[in-house]
Write a protein that holds these residues in place. Sequence first.
Motif, PDB file in Angstrom:
ATOM      1  N   ILE A  58      46.462  73.518 -34.795  1.00  0.00           N
ATOM      2  CA  ILE A  58      47.596  73.365 -35.743  1.00  0.00           C
ATOM      3  C   ILE A  58      48.137  72.100 -35.564  1.00  0.00           C
ATOM      4  O   ILE A  58      48.490  71.208 -36.569  1.00  0.00           O
ATOM      5  CB  ILE A  58      48.594  74.495 -35.576  1.00  0.00           C
ATOM      6  CG1 ILE A  58      47.913  75.711 -36.241  1.00  0.00           C
ATOM      7  CG2 ILE A  58      49.953  73.897 -36.412  1.00  0.00           C
ATOM      8  CD1 ILE A  58      48.743  77.014 -36.040  1.00  0.00           C
ATOM      9  N   LYS A  59      48.662  71.745 -34.355  1.00  0.00           N
ATOM     10  CA  LYS A  59      49.068  70.140 -33.982  1.00  0.00           C
ATOM     11  C   LYS A  59      48.057  69.343 -34.570  1.00  0.00           C
ATOM     12  O   LYS A  59      48.303  68.311 -35.063  1.00  0.00           O
ATOM     13  CB  LYS A  59      49.362  69.949 -32.544  1.00  0.00           C
ATOM     14  CG  LYS A  59      50.308  70.900 -32.047  1.00  0.00           C
ATOM     15  CD  LYS A  59      50.510  70.628 -30.484  1.00  0.00           C
ATOM     16  CE  LYS A  59      51.466  71.617 -29.933  1.00  0.00           C
ATOM     17  NZ  LYS A  59      51.583  71.446 -28.386  1.00  0.00           N
ATOM     18  N   ASP A  60      46.495  69.425 -34.341  1.00  0.00           N
ATOM     19  CA  ASP A  60      45.522  68.475 -34.683  1.00  0.00           C
ATOM     20  C   ASP A  60      45.678  68.345 -36.078  1.00  0.00           C
ATOM     21  O   ASP A  60      45.498  67.304 -36.785  1.00  0.00           O
ATOM     22  CB  ASP A  60      44.358  68.702 -34.061  1.00  0.00           C
ATOM     23  CG  ASP A  60      44.336  68.559 -32.617  1.00  0.00           C
ATOM     24  OD1 ASP A  60      45.174  68.010 -32.103  1.00  0.00           O
ATOM     25  OD2 ASP A  60      43.505  69.079 -31.977  1.00  0.00           O
ATOM     26  N   ILE A  61      45.793  69.409 -36.981  1.00  0.00           N
ATOM     27  CA  ILE A  61      45.793  69.350 -38.393  1.00  0.00           C
ATOM     28  C   ILE A  61      47.011  68.455 -38.959  1.00  0.00           C
ATOM     29  O   ILE A  61      46.833  67.696 -39.780  1.00  0.00           O
ATOM     30  CB  ILE A  61      45.731  70.889 -38.876  1.00  0.00           C
ATOM     31  CG1 ILE A  61      44.640  71.484 -38.694  1.00  0.00           C
ATOM     32  CG2 ILE A  61      46.271  70.720 -40.435  1.00  0.00           C
ATOM     33  CD1 ILE A  61      44.331  72.957 -39.036  1.00  0.00           C
ATOM     34  N   GLN A  62      48.123  68.804 -38.264  1.00  0.00           N
ATOM     35  CA  GLN A  62      49.321  68.231 -38.666  1.00  0.00           C
ATOM     36  C   GLN A  62      49.341  66.633 -38.571  1.00  0.00           C
ATOM     37  O   GLN A  62      49.595  65.743 -39.333  1.00  0.00           O
ATOM     38  CB  GLN A  62      50.493  68.536 -37.908  1.00  0.00           C
ATOM     39  CG  GLN A  62      51.051  69.850 -38.408  1.00  0.00           C
ATOM     40  CD  GLN A  62      52.162  70.516 -37.291  1.00  0.00           C
ATOM     41  OE1 GLN A  62      52.219  70.844 -36.269  1.00  0.00           O
ATOM     42  NE2 GLN A  62      53.126  70.700 -37.949  1.00  0.00           N
ATOM     43  N   ARG A 104      44.187  78.628 -28.501  1.00  0.00           N
ATOM     44  CA  ARG A 104      43.647  77.329 -29.084  1.00  0.00           C
ATOM     45  C   ARG A 104      44.158  77.048 -30.449  1.00  0.00           C
ATOM     46  O   ARG A 104      44.445  75.814 -30.812  1.00  0.00           O
ATOM     47  CB  ARG A 104      42.238  77.239 -29.293  1.00  0.00           C
ATOM     48  CG  ARG A 104      41.181  77.540 -27.977  1.00  0.00           C
ATOM     49  CD  ARG A 104      39.941  77.607 -28.303  1.00  0.00           C
ATOM     50  NE  ARG A 104      38.964  78.213 -27.360  1.00  0.00           N
ATOM     51  CZ  ARG A 104      37.956  78.464 -27.462  1.00  0.00           C
ATOM     52  NH1 ARG A 104      37.094  77.792 -28.527  1.00  0.00           N
ATOM     53  NH2 ARG A 104      37.184  78.927 -26.460  1.00  0.00           N
ATOM     54  N   PHE A 105      44.681  78.145 -31.024  1.00  0.00           N
ATOM     55  CA  PHE A 105      45.450  77.924 -32.513  1.00  0.00           C
ATOM     56  C   PHE A 105      46.642  76.902 -32.597  1.00  0.00           C
ATOM     57  O   PHE A 105      46.550  76.051 -33.386  1.00  0.00           O
ATOM     58  CB  PHE A 105      45.917  79.473 -33.004  1.00  0.00           C
ATOM     59  CG  PHE A 105      44.878  80.234 -33.315  1.00  0.00           C
ATOM     60  CD1 PHE A 105      43.776  79.772 -33.639  1.00  0.00           C
ATOM     61  CD2 PHE A 105      45.160  81.700 -33.040  1.00  0.00           C
ATOM     62  CE1 PHE A 105      42.505  80.839 -33.912  1.00  0.00           C
ATOM     63  CE2 PHE A 105      44.155  82.403 -33.064  1.00  0.00           C
ATOM     64  CZ  PHE A 105      42.963  82.135 -33.571  1.00  0.00           C
ATOM     65  N   PRO A 106      47.526  77.067 -31.667  1.00  0.00           N
ATOM     66  CA  PRO A 106      48.897  75.851 -31.469  1.00  0.00           C
ATOM     67  C   PRO A 106      48.249  74.709 -31.570  1.00  0.00           C
ATOM     68  O   PRO A 106      48.684  73.783 -32.085  1.00  0.00           O
ATOM     69  CB  PRO A 106      49.409  76.216 -30.521  1.00  0.00           C
ATOM     70  CG  PRO A 106      49.515  77.805 -30.143  1.00  0.00           C
ATOM     71  CD  PRO A 106      47.924  77.939 -30.494  1.00  0.00           C
ATOM     72  N   ALA A 119      50.154  70.041 -47.602  1.00  0.00           N
ATOM     73  CA  ALA A 119      50.933  68.680 -47.987  1.00  0.00           C
ATOM     74  C   ALA A 119      49.998  67.644 -48.898  1.00  0.00           C
ATOM     75  O   ALA A 119      50.299  66.735 -48.991  1.00  0.00           O
ATOM     76  CB  ALA A 119      51.525  67.909 -46.895  1.00  0.00           C
ATOM     77  N   GLY A 120      49.702  68.512 -49.858  1.00  0.00           N
ATOM     78  CA  GLY A 120      48.867  67.810 -50.804  1.00  0.00           C
ATOM     79  C   GLY A 120      47.469  67.025 -50.378  1.00  0.00           C
ATOM     80  O   GLY A 120      46.649  66.550 -51.094  1.00  0.00           O
ATOM     81  N   THR A 121      47.167  67.396 -49.160  1.00  0.00           N
ATOM     82  CA  THR A 121      46.148  66.975 -48.427  1.00  0.00           C
ATOM     83  C   THR A 121      44.945  68.070 -48.227  1.00  0.00           C
ATOM     84  O   THR A 121      45.294  68.997 -47.590  1.00  0.00           O
ATOM     85  CB  THR A 121      46.317  66.052 -47.058  1.00  0.00           C
ATOM     86  OG1 THR A 121      47.386  65.197 -47.433  1.00  0.00           O
ATOM     87  CG2 THR A 121      45.123  65.510 -46.438  1.00  0.00           C
ATOM     88  N   VAL A 122      43.637  67.541 -48.302  1.00  0.00           N
ATOM     89  CA  VAL A 122      42.497  68.597 -48.104  1.00  0.00           C
ATOM     90  C   VAL A 122      42.233  68.235 -46.467  1.00  0.00           C
ATOM     91  O   VAL A 122      41.906  67.162 -46.252  1.00  0.00           O
ATOM     92  CB  VAL A 122      41.372  68.332 -49.150  1.00  0.00           C
ATOM     93  CG1 VAL A 122      40.271  69.365 -48.675  1.00  0.00           C
ATOM     94  CG2 VAL A 122      41.876  68.728 -50.433  1.00  0.00           C
ATOM     95  N   VAL A 123      42.197  69.444 -45.654  1.00  0.00           N
ATOM     96  CA  VAL A 123      41.614  69.341 -44.571  1.00  0.00           C
ATOM     97  C   VAL A 123      40.321  69.966 -44.592  1.00  0.00           C
ATOM     98  O   VAL A 123      40.521  71.343 -44.489  1.00  0.00           O
ATOM     99  CB  VAL A 123      42.751  69.825 -43.493  1.00  0.00           C
ATOM    100  CG1 VAL A 123      42.202  69.873 -42.168  1.00  0.00           C
ATOM    101  CG2 VAL A 123      44.075  69.481 -43.599  1.00  0.00           C
TER     102      VAL A 123
END
Length: 687
Positions: free
Chosen positions: A379-383, A374-376, A350-354
């Motif tokens: 992914i929640k934490d990245i969102q 752990r993946f889900p 979304a245009g953001t570098v993680v």
Amino acid sequence: MINNTERDEREYLEVIKEKLLLAIRRVDENVRNHAEELREKTQYMHEHQSGMDEADVVAAGQSINRMVFTGESASAHKKRLMKLGASPYFGRIDFVPKSASDSTAYYIGIHTFLDELSRSNIIYDWRAPVSSMFYDYELGEASYTTPGGVIHGNIELKRQYRIRDGQMEYMIENSLNIQDEVLQQELSKSSDDKMKNIVATIQRDQNAVIRNESSRILIIQGVAGSGKTSIALHRIAFLLYRFRDSIKAKDILIISPNKVFANYISNVLPELGEEHIPEVGMEELAGELLEHKFKFQSFFEQVSALLKTHDEQFIERIKFKASFEFLSKLNQYLIYIENNYFTFTELRIAGTVVPFPFILERFKAYHRMPLLKRFPEVIKDIQQYVRTTANRKVGGRDRAKLWEEVPRMFKINTVLDLYKDFYAWIKRPDLFKMEHGHILEYADVFPLIYFKIRLEGIDAHSHIKHLLIDEMQDYTAVQYAVITRLFHCKKTILGDVSQRVNPYSSSSADDINRVFPHADTVKLLRSYRSTLEITEFAQAIQPNPDQIAMERHGEIPQVLGFANNSEEIAEVRKMMMSFLSSENQSMGILCKTEQEAERLHAELKGTGVHLITSESTSFDNGVIITTVHLSKGLEFDEVIVPFASARNYHTDVERSMMYIACTRAMHRLVLTYVNEKSPFIEKVSLN
């Protein structure tokens, strides 16, 4: 003292039978009344349902359920009373507490019987605290433990009875060896088609195991014929009685070696007035844990393959995967992949570098979770990171990208691929081999399940409050590692390290203690099944210096040689016909392999001859032809071990098989061979 003489006892028995008969009639009357009331209630509800509001319907339904439950309880109570009617009690002790001057006579039976008129116990359940003295003490000082403390006193009289079909067959009086005398009489009888309750002959060391309440994990190491399985089942019955408010039959699980054995023991708990206990085999458990996605060899098939051909590479694979070194390497590999099989890169969402340090930190934060679970969460934490940093919501396309990119950071994504990679990591790819049709070897099944648990997680069987594991020596370190992660409850684990079906994958007593370092271990060293002569014969094949033989004598085992196979089978048929005309109930003809058993059955089949295979689910009286493997835990009046030649029995696996076969015999044992007899019986003395 009441009932001084045997005549008094016989008259008292008639009084008790009359009281039991009256109690059964009262139960029948109550059941009839409840049935009539239930019928009327159900009819009323049916006729007036349209005019009843929701609360009335619920109340009526609850009332009907209570009536049904009461009726079922009354029916179960009647069954117990009828069982008591056939054999009201088997023992009696007259006990004087130190705080009293007069003795009280306690009659002990399968169940408690309360006289409704006097509101007092006439018969005490064998599991009741006071009944423990019958098993633990002779005449003189004695004590028993109650919730209020220990009661000390003296036993002034001790008697044992055999009552069958309401008739007293014998009464044994005040003997210091009262139980040994009864035990000898019971052991001299023929075997039945089911394992029986042994409440009348429980020995002091066995009683301590049965009534053990404190051990979270209890390991019972019992020699062949020590009654360890029966003791374990009586222990379950005791726990169901002692903790009846918190544990039910459905809360217990038995892991049994095969369906025939499960059928053989199925009668014990119902005979003791308890419900059937759920049971499962290790292969059945494995199938469920692998969600039936893999075909795999069974333990029986593994052992059969070992008996068919001596494959050194196959043996090496089995031995390695049964070792603690293997389990240790699996754990080392799991740590290694977590630190080395990830390629963390920054993501643009979304245009953001993680940044990758954030992704790595979040992955490590969930270290207590299975790796692939752990993946889900990551992914929640990245969102959340994107929402917080850029104040932007992650859309559907970007979410799909996350679910594609994050798992891709891990090198391997299937449990089977990861398991295969383990062997490359230890530089031994030759130790993993799938059979034709992509069938896993049995030695790979539980390591794969262990990986699945560690990588994907699995729901523990939290509803199970007590686990009973039989034949403990046949399970490996990895299998126990899986069991401990599945079942967090109390456990009773039993077996005999001398009865290893597969010595290449068995666990020793020390191995099992390593798995359960805080377990309490009990050794049952006295063998009750076989005559002294049979026990000594088996000991010469595979010695166990700790075993104590029962002083019960019988025929000397026979070893018969023949010039050819036809003569050997003719003699087996002759012995079988002799058995069928005898008073003995069961004969086991125990072969090394299923192919041998099937061929012999084809030669001998007829009335009363049953073939038990790996697909069988029941045990019958008469002549049983089966493999040694499937005979584990069973016993027979007579045993024939055919084809006991040097060619057929010479490896370590075959030595174990011959030992197990011989220890199945209660009264008579015969081994037959052609040409040259097995080296395991070459030097056995038959004098």
